[in-house]
Structures are given as structure tokens and as C-alpha cells.
Design a protein around this motif. Structure first.
Motif, PDB file in Angstrom:
ATOM      1  N   ALA A   9       0.874  -1.029   0.080  1.00 34.17           N
ATOM      2  CA  ALA A   9       0.395   0.022  -0.067  1.00 34.17           C
ATOM      3  C   ALA A   9       0.253   1.238   0.386  1.00 34.17           C
ATOM      4  CB  ALA A   9      -1.072  -0.111   1.377  1.00 34.17           C
ATOM      5  N   VAL A  10       1.458   1.375   0.915  1.00 28.93           N
ATOM      6  CA  VAL A  10       2.460   2.262   1.047  1.00 28.93           C
ATOM      7  C   VAL A  10       4.017   2.999  -0.571  1.00 28.93           C
ATOM      8  CG1 VAL A  10       4.729   3.307   1.483  1.00 28.93           C
ATOM      9  CG2 VAL A  10       3.333   2.440   3.106  1.00 28.93           C
ATOM     10  N   SER A  11       4.042   1.824  -1.363  1.00 31.79           N
ATOM     11  CA  SER A  11       4.569   1.726  -2.370  1.00 31.79           C
ATOM     12  C   SER A  11       3.403   2.255  -3.667  1.00 31.79           C
ATOM     13  CB  SER A  11       4.989   0.414  -2.729  1.00 31.79           C
ATOM     14  OG  SER A  11       5.106   0.542  -4.851  1.00 31.79           O
ATOM     15  N   LYS A  12       1.876   2.104  -3.625  1.00 33.85           N
ATOM     16  CA  LYS A  12       1.680   2.053  -4.501  1.00 33.85           C
ATOM     17  C   LYS A  12       0.663   3.475  -4.189  1.00 33.85           C
ATOM     18  CE  LYS A  12      -1.077  -1.747  -5.315  1.00 33.85           C
ATOM     19  NZ  LYS A  12      -1.658  -3.034  -5.304  1.00 33.85           N
ATOM     20  N   ASN A  13       1.138   3.786  -3.050  1.00 24.54           N
ATOM     21  CA  ASN A  13       0.808   5.511  -2.489  1.00 24.54           C
ATOM     22  C   ASN A  13       1.428   6.555  -1.672  1.00 24.54           C
ATOM     23  OD1 ASN A  13      -0.700   7.529  -2.781  1.00 24.54           O
ATOM     24  ND2 ASN A  13      -2.772   6.860  -1.926  1.00 24.54           N
ATOM     25  N   PHE A  14       3.093   6.418  -1.861  1.00 28.91           N
ATOM     26  CA  PHE A  14       3.590   6.647  -0.927  1.00 28.91           C
ATOM     27  C   PHE A  14       3.257   8.717  -0.365  1.00 28.91           C
ATOM     28  CE2 PHE A  14       7.828   8.887   0.136  1.00 28.91           C
ATOM     29  CZ  PHE A  14       8.437   8.054   0.829  1.00 28.91           C
ATOM     30  N   GLY A  15       3.301   9.165  -1.713  1.00 30.83           N
ATOM     31  CA  GLY A  15       2.742  10.935  -1.420  1.00 30.83           C
ATOM     32  C   GLY A  15       1.934  10.555  -0.036  1.00 30.83           C
ATOM     33  N   ALA A  16       1.271  10.100  -0.183  1.00 25.74           N
ATOM     34  CA  ALA A  16      -0.238   9.952   1.076  1.00 25.74           C
ATOM     35  C   ALA A  16       0.997   9.024   2.247  1.00 25.74           C
ATOM     36  CB  ALA A  16      -1.328   9.331   0.090  1.00 25.74           C
ATOM     37  N   TYR A  17       1.297   8.953   2.157  1.00 25.92           N
ATOM     38  CA  TYR A  17       1.949   8.181   3.782  1.00 25.92           C
ATOM     39  C   TYR A  17       2.115   9.263   4.593  1.00 25.92           C
ATOM     40  CZ  TYR A  17      -1.473   4.222   2.976  1.00 25.92           C
ATOM     41  OH  TYR A  17      -2.451   2.930   3.096  1.00 25.92           O
ATOM     42  N   GLN A  18       3.604   9.413   2.913  1.00 31.45           N
ATOM     43  CA  GLN A  18       4.476  10.110   3.538  1.00 31.45           C
ATOM     44  C   GLN A  18       3.667  11.954   4.375  1.00 31.45           C
ATOM     45  OE1 GLN A  18       6.766  11.978   0.466  1.00 31.45           O
ATOM     46  NE2 GLN A  18       8.517  12.355   1.668  1.00 31.45           N
ATOM     47  N   ASP A  19       2.530  11.681   3.811  1.00 27.77           N
ATOM     48  CA  ASP A  19       1.806  13.133   4.341  1.00 27.77           C
ATOM     49  C   ASP A  19       1.629  13.164   5.629  1.00 27.77           C
ATOM     50  OD1 ASP A  19       2.627  15.014   1.923  1.00 27.77           O
ATOM     51  OD2 ASP A  19       0.207  14.443   1.059  1.00 27.77           O
ATOM     52  N   GLN A  20       0.463  11.496   5.548  1.00 25.84           N
ATOM     53  CA  GLN A  20       0.082  11.344   7.173  1.00 25.84           C
ATOM     54  C   GLN A  20       1.523  11.050   8.029  1.00 25.84           C
ATOM     55  OE1 GLN A  20      -1.928   7.999   6.373  1.00 25.84           O
ATOM     56  NE2 GLN A  20      -2.378   6.568   8.829  1.00 25.84           N
ATOM     57  N   ALA A  21       2.370  10.559   7.369  1.00 27.17           N
ATOM     58  CA  ALA A  21       4.067  10.443   8.540  1.00 27.17           C
ATOM     59  C   ALA A  21       4.089  11.795   8.971  1.00 27.17           C
ATOM     60  CB  ALA A  21       4.485   9.572   7.989  1.00 27.17           C
ATOM     61  N   VAL A  22       3.455  13.017   8.775  1.00 34.07           N
ATOM     62  CA  VAL A  22       3.687  13.896   9.665  1.00 34.07           C
ATOM     63  C   VAL A  22       3.006  14.638  10.522  1.00 34.07           C
ATOM     64  CG1 VAL A  22       3.471  17.176   8.717  1.00 34.07           C
ATOM     65  CG2 VAL A  22       4.890  14.941   7.213  1.00 34.07           C
ATOM     66  N   ARG A  23       1.802  14.195  10.582  1.00 32.91           N
ATOM     67  CA  ARG A  23       0.751  13.863  11.852  1.00 32.91           C
ATOM     68  C   ARG A  23       1.227  12.838  13.115  1.00 32.91           C
ATOM     69  NH1 ARG A  23      -1.611  14.379   6.566  1.00 32.91           N
ATOM     70  NH2 ARG A  23      -3.021  12.731   7.156  1.00 32.91           N
ATOM     71  N   GLU A  24       1.155  11.842  11.906  1.00 30.85           N
ATOM     72  CA  GLU A  24       1.281  10.695  13.062  1.00 30.85           C
ATOM     73  C   GLU A  24       1.801   9.190  12.154  1.00 30.85           C
ATOM     74  OE1 GLU A  24      -2.982   8.916  13.365  1.00 30.85           O
ATOM     75  OE2 GLU A  24      -2.811   8.073  11.352  1.00 30.85           O
ATOM     76  N   PRO A  25       2.674   7.981  13.359  1.00 28.49           N
ATOM     77  CA  PRO A  25       3.853   7.811  13.281  1.00 28.49           C
ATOM     78  C   PRO A  25       2.875   6.827  11.846  1.00 28.49           C
ATOM     79  CG  PRO A  25       4.516   7.852  15.082  1.00 28.49           C
ATOM     80  CD  PRO A  25       2.737   8.546  15.039  1.00 28.49           C
ATOM     81  N   VAL A  26       3.507   5.965  10.782  1.00 24.02           N
ATOM     82  CA  VAL A  26       2.818   5.231  10.088  1.00 24.02           C
ATOM     83  C   VAL A  26       3.407   3.825  10.322  1.00 24.02           C
ATOM     84  CG1 VAL A  26       2.119   4.632   7.871  1.00 24.02           C
ATOM     85  CG2 VAL A  26       2.215   6.690   8.460  1.00 24.02           C
ATOM     86  N   ILE A  27       2.863   2.692  10.595  1.00 20.05           N
ATOM     87  CA  ILE A  27       3.706   1.816  10.888  1.00 20.05           C
ATOM     88  C   ILE A  27       3.806   0.907   9.529  1.00 20.05           C
ATOM     89  CG2 ILE A  27       3.751  -0.991  11.736  1.00 20.05           C
ATOM     90  CD1 ILE A  27       2.391   0.588  14.528  1.00 20.05           C
ATOM     91  N   ILE A  28       4.619   0.288   8.732  1.00 19.66           N
ATOM     92  CA  ILE A  28       5.060  -0.676   7.831  1.00 19.66           C
ATOM     93  C   ILE A  28       4.276  -1.741   8.059  1.00 19.66           C
ATOM     94  CG2 ILE A  28       5.745  -0.660   4.989  1.00 19.66           C
ATOM     95  CD1 ILE A  28       6.201   1.611   5.555  1.00 19.66           C
ATOM     96  N   THR A  29       3.721  -2.965   7.376  1.00 17.06           N
ATOM     97  CA  THR A  29       4.365  -4.401   7.865  1.00 17.06           C
ATOM     98  C   THR A  29       4.891  -4.872   6.400  1.00 17.06           C
ATOM     99  OG1 THR A  29       1.216  -4.624   7.206  1.00 17.06           O
ATOM    100  CG2 THR A  29       2.339  -4.235   9.133  1.00 17.06           C
TER     101      THR A  29
END
Length: 92
Positions: A9-29
């Protein structure tokens, strides 16, 4: 709050998760298990700085250990001893 997402999911939509990570940590499985965390750079710096302040007691000299063992708390901080005895910690 922390989000958990797959590596795909991160690979397909890295930009969105990068923006989310500024607000809260994103755990990648990967294969259903937590593997990495994407977080804000400022959070990383804060954690890295905190890491450097830690000192192992094994690195202390015998004199330093003796000084710590014989030290006493100033009267104005007696409430901290009570918190330790009751298990009530600030990190809880």
C-alpha cells in the motif's frame, strides 16, 4: 494515533503516507508483521537526541556508582520517591 499499512500500500501511494507520517507515525508491515515506521523528520530528530542522552550504568566508574548510591534527594522532591514506591510514573 498510529496507522498500520502494508508495504504494498505504501509503495502504491507513498505521497499520501508520507503526508500522513508528518501528522502521526505510520507502521509499515511486511508479510503481516511490523517492519518499519515512517515518521516526521522532527520526531526522528527528537528521538535521536534522546538516544544520545542515555548512559549505561556499566560505563560508570566505581566512584560514580558509590556517589549515586550515597546520594540523597533534596527535601522538595520527596513526592518523587512516593511515586516510585506506588508505581505511579509520569510515563504512564
Amino acid at each position: 494515533m498510529t496507522s498500520t499499512v502494508t508495504a504494498a500500500a505504501v509503495s502504491k501511494n507513498f505521497g499520501a503516507y508520507q503526508d500522513q507520517a508528518v501528522r502521526e507515525p505510520v507502521i509499515i508491515t511486511k508479510n503481516g508483521r511490523p517492519r518499519t515506521v515512517l515518521m516526521a523528520y522532527e520526531d526522528y530528530l527528537r528521538l535521536a537526541k534522546r538516544d544520545r542522552r542515555v548512559q549505561l550504568t556499566a560505563g560508570l566508574s566505581d566512584e560514580e556508582v558509590a556517589a549515586i548510591e550515597t546520594s540523597e534527594m533534596e527535601p522538595g522532591f520527596d513526592h518523587l520517591n512516593a511515586e516510585l514506591l506506588t508505581g505511579k510514573h509520569a510515563a504512564d
